[in-house]
Design an enzyme around this catalytic site. Structure first.
Site, short mmCIF file in Angstrom:
data_model
loop_
_atom_site.label_atom_id
_atom_site.label_comp_id
_atom_site.label_asym_id
_atom_site.label_seq_id
_atom_site.Cartn_x
_atom_site.Cartn_y
_atom_site.Cartn_z
N TYR A 25 6.98 14.66 10.06
CA TYR A 25 6.92 15.32 8.75
C TYR A 25 6.92 14.25 7.67
O TYR A 25 7.58 14.34 6.65
CB TYR A 25 8.10 16.28 8.60
CG TYR A 25 7.85 17.40 7.59
CD1 TYR A 25 6.89 18.36 7.84
CD2 TYR A 25 8.58 17.46 6.39
CE1 TYR A 25 6.65 19.38 6.94
CE2 TYR A 25 8.35 18.48 5.48
CZ TYR A 25 7.39 19.43 5.76
OH TYR A 25 7.14 20.45 4.86
N GLU A 84 3.02 3.07 16.35
CA GLU A 84 3.64 2.15 17.32
C GLU A 84 4.64 2.84 18.24
O GLU A 84 5.06 2.24 19.22
CB GLU A 84 4.27 0.95 16.59
CG GLU A 84 5.44 1.27 15.67
CD GLU A 84 5.04 1.73 14.28
OE1 GLU A 84 3.88 2.09 14.05
OE2 GLU A 84 5.94 1.75 13.41
N ILE A 85 5.04 4.07 17.94
CA ILE A 85 5.97 4.75 18.84
C ILE A 85 5.31 5.90 19.60
O ILE A 85 5.91 6.52 20.45
CB ILE A 85 7.22 5.28 18.11
CG1 ILE A 85 6.83 6.41 17.14
CG2 ILE A 85 7.96 4.18 17.36
CD1 ILE A 85 7.99 7.37 16.94
N LYS A 131 -9.21 11.20 4.84
CA LYS A 131 -9.38 9.82 4.34
C LYS A 131 -8.55 9.68 3.07
O LYS A 131 -9.07 9.34 2.00
CB LYS A 131 -10.87 9.54 4.03
CG LYS A 131 -11.77 9.33 5.21
CD LYS A 131 -11.35 8.33 6.25
CE LYS A 131 -11.14 6.90 6.07
NZ LYS A 131 -10.55 6.16 7.15
N GLY A 134 -1.17 11.30 2.58
CA GLY A 134 -0.75 12.68 2.73
C GLY A 134 -0.52 13.43 1.42
O GLY A 134 -0.88 14.60 1.30
N ASP A 191 -10.78 1.29 10.67
CA ASP A 191 -9.50 1.45 9.97
C ASP A 191 -8.70 0.15 10.03
O ASP A 191 -8.20 -0.32 9.01
CB ASP A 191 -8.72 2.60 10.62
CG ASP A 191 -7.41 2.88 9.89
OD1 ASP A 191 -7.46 3.56 8.86
OD2 ASP A 191 -6.36 2.38 10.33
N GLU A 195 -7.87 -2.34 6.69
CA GLU A 195 -6.52 -2.65 6.20
C GLU A 195 -6.19 -4.14 6.35
O GLU A 195 -5.50 -4.71 5.52
CB GLU A 195 -5.45 -1.75 6.84
CG GLU A 195 -5.26 -1.91 8.31
CD GLU A 195 -4.62 -0.68 8.99
OE1 GLU A 195 -4.67 0.42 8.41
OE2 GLU A 195 -4.10 -0.83 10.11
N GLU A 227 -2.00 -10.94 -15.03
CA GLU A 227 -3.42 -11.21 -14.76
C GLU A 227 -3.82 -10.94 -13.31
O GLU A 227 -4.92 -10.46 -13.05
CB GLU A 227 -3.76 -12.67 -15.11
CG GLU A 227 -3.93 -12.91 -16.59
CD GLU A 227 -4.98 -12.00 -17.24
OE1 GLU A 227 -5.97 -11.63 -16.57
OE2 GLU A 227 -4.79 -11.63 -18.41
N GLU A 231 -3.05 -6.00 -13.56
CA GLU A 231 -4.37 -5.52 -14.03
C GLU A 231 -5.27 -5.07 -12.89
O GLU A 231 -6.31 -4.46 -13.13
CB GLU A 231 -5.07 -6.62 -14.85
CG GLU A 231 -4.49 -6.75 -16.24
CD GLU A 231 -5.31 -7.66 -17.14
OE1 GLU A 231 -6.54 -7.73 -16.95
OE2 GLU A 231 -4.72 -8.31 -17.99
N SER A 252 -15.74 -6.97 -20.06
CA SER A 252 -16.57 -7.72 -21.02
C SER A 252 -17.71 -8.43 -20.30
O SER A 252 -17.65 -8.66 -19.09
CB SER A 252 -15.71 -8.76 -21.73
OG SER A 252 -15.28 -9.74 -20.79
#
Ligand code: NDP
Ligand code: MG
Ligand code: MG
Length: 331
Positions: A25, A84-85, A131, A134, A191, A195, A227, A231, A252
């Protein structure tokens, strides 16, 4: 061309009269379980007895049970546990309750593709992956819209796997936006690559490298933070809304010219070559093996690097500067 499915291609009737167990959940689990329920489907959430989210799911009006209890009742089992579990929980608490014609499903193909979960022949196995995080899945559903998603069928025992997958995608709103057909392999590999090379690994390292360069040259860390990190959101929002050209239209002319001149000096042919090696290590299972082994020894490398990264000066100065940003202080 990739096949795309919409509401008219999906029929909720395939899921009517069936019980859907949503295991977990968290980010995806809370969004998918509630939206399925609101689509008129029969949902049980599977959690650990001591889960802090048990009460939350009940307060949201859902039936909650332990993972074995939920799997025993369910015809469709959606595994939204941490990747992983999943292998361990599957072996101990899910597989014993799989019966002829049930369906096992995921929102990420990792465990099936890399053989951490080897399902029996007598179940359907498919993937429905929004995609989006949640919380956005749920918000769009509540607004009568949806986020784009992916579907893939790994094993079609009943001959109905695709129909079930599309019905599930409809139940969480994805067919309103469009659902792309893929495979477990393609979903998993793209995927992980995204990442690692771009979204998390690439961006974090780019931010730190820019920050470190300015600070080492004697500029104020606060300036470097604004910077190189702060931003970024403004830029990414523009790219997200209208592609690179929208961003380049909005900045710009000086910034646009600098973008063209310097970008390829930062992401060089050497970087692209390394990206291809990273992809290779995803494809040949090297990354998956390292990550699974890491978890078997309680993640010492993950824990150590997490600590070191939290000590980076950009995190210290950032924590101070974000106190000056009232709109960030809700959480
Ligand atoms: P989260 O970490 O947000 O939630 C995991 C859930 O699993 C929690 O409710 C947790 O509850 C529960 N859980 C953890 N361990 C156990 C256990 N041993 N037994 C029972 N329940 C357990 O996961 P996500 O929603 O981020 O990810 C779920 C899946 O969705 C993954 O396959 C992921 O790749 C995929 N996915 C995620 C996306 C995202 O936006 N986050 C996007 C697309 C796909 P508690 O700790 O309270 O027990
Ligand atoms: Mg991922
Ligand atoms: Mg600037």
């Amino acid at each position: 061309m990739v096949r795309v499915y919409y509401d008219a291609d999906a029929n909720l009737e395939f899921l009517k009269g069936k019980k859907i167990a949503v295991l977990g959940y968290g980010s995806q689990g809370h969004a998918q379980a509630q939206s399925l329920r609101d689509s008129g489907l029969d949902v049980v959430v599977g959690l650990r007895k001591d889960s802090a989210r048990w009460a939350k799911a009940e307060a949201d009006g859902l039936q909650v049970a332990t993972v074995p209890e939920a799997c025993a009742q369910a015809d469709i089992i959606q595994v939204l546990l941490p990747d992983e579990i999943q292998g361990r929980v599957y072996a101990e608490e899910i597989e014993p309750y799989l019966a002829d014609g049930k369906a096992l499903m995921f929102s990420h193909g990792f465990n099936i593709h890399f053989g951490q979960i080897v399902p029996p022949k007598y179940v359907d196995v498919f993937l429905v992956a929004p995609k989006s995080p949640g919380h956005l899945v749920r918000r769009m559903y509540e607004e009568g819209k949806g986020v784009p998603g992916l579907v893939a069928v790994y094993q079609d025992y009943t001959g109905k796997a695709k129909d079930l997958a599309l019905a599930y995608a409809k139940g969480i709103g994805c067919t309103k936006a469009g659902v792309f057909e893929t495979t477990f392999q393609e979903e998993t590999e793209t995927d992980l690559f995204g990442e690692q090379a771009v979204l998390c690994g690439g961006v974090s390292e780019l931010i730190k490298a820019g920050f470190d360069t300015l600070v080492e040259a004697g500029y104020a860390p606060e300036m470097a933070y604004f910077e190189c990190l702060h931003e970024l959101k403004l830029i990414v929002d523009l790219i997200y809304e209208g592609g690179l050209s929208r961003m380049r239209y909005s900045v710009s002319n000086t910034a646009e010219y600098g973008d063209y001149m310097v970008g390829p000096r930062i992401i060089t042919e050497e970087t692209r070559e390394e990206m291809r090696r990273v992809l290779q290590e995803i494809q040949d299972g090297t990354f998956a093996r390292n990550w699974m082994l890491e978890n078997q020894v309680n993640a010492p490398q993950l824990n150590a690097i997490r600590k070191m990264e939290a000590e980076h000066p950009i995190e210290k100065v950032g924590a101070e500067l974000r106190k000056m940003m009232p709109w960030l202080q809700k959480k």
